[in-house]
Design an enzyme around this catalytic site. Structure first.
Site, PDB file in Angstrom:
ATOM      1  N   LYS A  18       0.870  -1.181   0.000  1.00 39.27           N
ATOM      2  CA  LYS A  18       0.000   0.000   0.000  1.00 39.27           C
ATOM      3  C   LYS A  18       0.905   1.229   0.000  1.00 39.27           C
ATOM      4  O   LYS A  18       1.412   1.630   1.050  1.00 39.27           O
ATOM      5  CB  LYS A  18      -0.919  -0.003   1.216  1.00 39.27           C
ATOM      6  N   GLY A  54      -4.528   0.839  -3.884  1.00 41.81           N
ATOM      7  CA  GLY A  54      -4.672   2.281  -3.900  1.00 41.81           C
ATOM      8  C   GLY A  54      -5.315   2.795  -2.630  1.00 41.81           C
ATOM      9  O   GLY A  54      -5.419   2.091  -1.614  1.00 41.81           O
TER      10      GLY A  54
END
Length: 226
Positions: free
Chosen positions: A38, A118
């Site tokens: 991430k 995302g």
């Protein structure tokens, strides 16, 4: 197999990490090595080792290739606000170039199944000029879209799919994550999504009493990915 995908959501709070962790677990069950990352996370908590994000930790827990936290989540911010605003408050300049090197390093680990998750929806800003979607474009990753199934999800899903295609990326698959089990005409909504999204549905994840990567994986079909 050396497959890598960018995980996007139709909005914030649609269960991207829940689905990503389930996909990673499903890959492990198929005998694949896994790695999740991430690049940018806000809403982190302070620990003796530094800021930590629950989503990034969940991805790490389902990764068979173990990397330091900072390699998985190179940009972490404490306020639970849009990443570009959190970065601005912290005096950090976010850019696609600044994210490329750490994410390429993740991809270079050569896991059989890699996911880069995302933040928020497809057009979340990184800065005044760039969006997080620009990172997916720079990496040329196919996209898995997590659709938070609730009122309005068809519009959000179709607009997201159109934006992904306009950016020149492949929508490899989508997952229906039923965040509101009381959604009116649930079956009809799911049928419409299946008809109009130009990619296979990798699974339909119901509201679970106990949410875990193992439980989510039971509802996913990795073999539908190209």
């Amino acid at each position: 197999m050396n497959a890598a995908y960018f995980i996007a959501g139709t909005d914030t709070d649609v269960g991207k990490t829940t689905i990503a962790a389930g996909l990673l677990h499903a890959a492990q069950l198929a005998g694949l090595s896994t790695l999740g990352a991430k690049p940018v996370a806000s809403g982190c908590h302070v620990t003796p080792k530094g800021l930590r994000n629950d989503d990034a930790l969940a991805l790490m827990a389902q990764s068979t290739i173990k990397l330091p936290y900072e390699a998985i989540n190179p940009f972490a911010f404490e306020p639970a606000i849009a990443p570009h605003l959190a970065a601005r408050e912290a005096g950090v300049v976010l850019s696609v170039g600044g994210l490329l090197a750490p994410m390429r390093a993740v991809l270079e680990q050569g896991a059989d199944f890699t996911l880069i998750e995302g933040a928020g929806g497809w057009r979340v800003p990184l800065s005044n000029e760039a969006n997080l979607s620009d990172l997916a474009v720079a990496l040329q990753l196919p996209v898995i879209l997590v659709v938070g199934v609730r009122l309005g999800c068809i519009n959000h899903a179709l607009l997201s799919a159109e934006a992904i295609a306009r950016d020149g990326l492949l929508l490899a698959g989508w997952v229906a994550n039923i965040v509101d089990a009381r959604t009116s005409r649930l079956e009809e909504n799911l049928a419409t999504l299946a008809e109009r999204l130009p990619a296979p549905c990798l699974g339909r994840v119901p509201r679970l009493k106990a949410v875990s990567a193992e439980a989510v994986a039971e509802h996913l079909q990795l073999d539908l990915l190209d």
